[in-house]
Design an enzyme around this catalytic site. Structure first.
Site, PDB file in Angstrom:
ATOM      1  N   HIS A 169      -2.492 -39.680  -6.032  1.00  0.00           N
ATOM      2  CA  HIS A 169      -1.809 -38.267  -6.777  1.00  0.00           C
ATOM      3  C   HIS A 169      -1.864 -37.900  -4.953  1.00  0.00           C
ATOM      4  CE1 HIS A 169      -1.148 -34.078  -9.132  1.00  0.00           C
ATOM      5  NE2 HIS A 169      -0.611 -33.938  -7.726  1.00  0.00           N
TER       6      HIS A 169
ATOM      7  N   HIS B  94       2.634 -37.209  -3.490  1.00  0.00           N
ATOM      8  CA  HIS B  94       4.029 -36.607  -3.982  1.00  0.00           C
ATOM      9  C   HIS B  94       5.322 -38.103  -2.639  1.00  0.00           C
ATOM     10  CE1 HIS B  94       3.900 -34.519  -7.533  1.00  0.00           C
ATOM     11  NE2 HIS B  94       2.771 -34.548  -6.828  1.00  0.00           N
TER      12      HIS B  94
ATOM     13  N   HIS C 211       0.337 -32.800 -14.205  1.00  0.00           N
ATOM     14  CA  HIS C 211      -0.265 -31.345 -13.341  1.00  0.00           C
ATOM     15  C   HIS C 211      -0.710 -30.563 -14.319  1.00  0.00           C
ATOM     16  CE1 HIS C 211       1.685 -33.697 -10.501  1.00  0.00           C
ATOM     17  NE2 HIS C 211       1.322 -32.490  -9.188  1.00  0.00           N
TER      18      HIS C 211
ATOM     19  N   GLU D  40      -3.858 -25.860 -11.988  1.00  0.00           N
ATOM     20  CA  GLU D  40      -3.783 -26.022 -10.972  1.00  0.00           C
ATOM     21  C   GLU D  40      -3.404 -24.303 -10.676  1.00  0.00           C
ATOM     22  OE1 GLU D  40      -0.506 -28.074  -9.285  1.00  0.00           O
ATOM     23  OE2 GLU D  40      -0.349 -27.655  -6.896  1.00  0.00           O
TER      24      GLU D  40
HETATM   25 ZN   LIG Z   1       1.182 -32.795  -7.051  1.00  0.00          ZN
END
Ligand SMILES: [Zn+2]
Length: 323
Positions: free
Chosen positions: A7, A9, A185, A188
């Protein structure tokens, strides 16, 4: 300690030094967001604008090759044997880079790092939730009609509170039909319902973050039963204020409940972290001993969006390290 990272970016992993180098190339002044080799931001709004401005210096395929090479080389230095990064064709398009150019440049960067360090890497192409379901289907169509061996997954980032998740089901179905691994996602910035809805409607095997599932014991049970893997990023969660401190973060509770957790860095230099630091955090704040840390690496390899031959080879490396 051998590690795996699933995970992360790609633009979020850009080191300030590299961003400054490209800023000079394009005569962009970023002195207000980078100081003393660090990104400067103070809250979620300034984080987003800092992130966008730093990302705006990746303007040519070669910039992405260099970025990807740098990211995977650093991972390898941290002991990572397998890494996956998220890329966003929507973002690249804004920079005037076509999807195929983006994918090829990133694959070249991964290959350069692999030749030097032996690290294996793959690309998860993501849609942006707050751009809506139609744009997401567009991304899925783009991926499926331009297959590339380095692109093995489809994911979704962006604001998890935007739109109804069921409306993204068709985008995920397109990707799933083409044999891509699926992650999104959730859990979160929104609570357990967000995770439950993503599981109900997207057919994902992994959840990006997913930690707020801990607020709902029945959901935790379901995650354990279905073998859903959480891509946890504790350093990111603390930096962005999802939890006030590590003591209040549920990573250990999830692990103790039998949830398969992996350790990840998300947007490492923005959160003053790295994959090495995430393993240190797990050891220091969540009492993960070496066996638990290695278990997290193994879980990431087992959940990786990678061909079985490569997975077997990676698992053998881990077994050897364990022995
Ligand atoms: Zn992320």
């Amino acid at each position: 300690m051998l590690k795996a990272e699933i995970h992360c970016h790609i633009e979020g992993a850009a080191q300030p030094r590299l961003v400054q180098r490209l800023a000079r190339k394009y005569a962009v002044d970023l002195n207000d967001i980078i100081r003393d080799g660090r990104y400067i931001w103070s809250d979620f709004t300034t984080f987003l604008s800092c992130y966008d401005r730093a990302s705006s210096v990746f303007r040519e395929p070669e910039d992405y090759r260099l970025l990807t090479y740098d990211v995977f080389s650093r991972m390898a230095d941290d002991g990572v044997i397998y890494g996956e990064v998220f890329s966003s064709p929507d973002h690249a398009a804004q920079m005037g880079i076509s999807y195929t150019d983006l994918v090829e440049a990133m694959a070249a960067g991964i290959e350069d790092a692999r030749q030097e360090t032996g690290i294996e890497g793959r690309n998860i192409v993501t849609c942006v939730r707050h751009l809506g379901p139609e744009a997401a289907e567009g991304v899925a169509d783009l991926v499926v009609s331009n297959p590339h061996p380095s692109v093995t997954g489809f994911g979704m980032g962006g604001d998890e509170r935007a739109f109804d998740v069921e409306d993204f089901g068709s985008a995920f179905a397109i990707a799933s039909d083409a044999g891509l691994g699926l992650t999104a996602h959730a859990g979160e910035f929104a609570g357990p319902d967000s995770v439950r809805n993503a599981l109900d409607h997207l057919g994902i095997s992994r959840v990006g973050h997913g930690v707020r599932a801990a607020e709902d014991p029945l959901l935790v049970e379901r995650i354990v039963e279905e073998g859903i893997v959480l891509e946890t990023c504790a350093g990111s969660n603390i930096a962005l204020g999802v939890y006030p401190d590590f003591a209040r973060h549920p990573l250990r509770n999830l692990y103790d409940a039998g949830v398969v957790v992996t350790l990840n860095s998300d947007d490492p230099p923005f959160f003053n972290t790295s994959i090495a630091r995430e393993y240190e955090i797990a050891a220091k704040h969540f009492a993960f001993d070496d066996a638990a840390l290695l278990q997290a690496t193994q879980a990431a390899v087992e959940a990786a969006f990678v061909d079985e031959k490569t997975r077997t080879r990676l698992l053998k490396r881990l077994e050897k390290a364990e022995g």
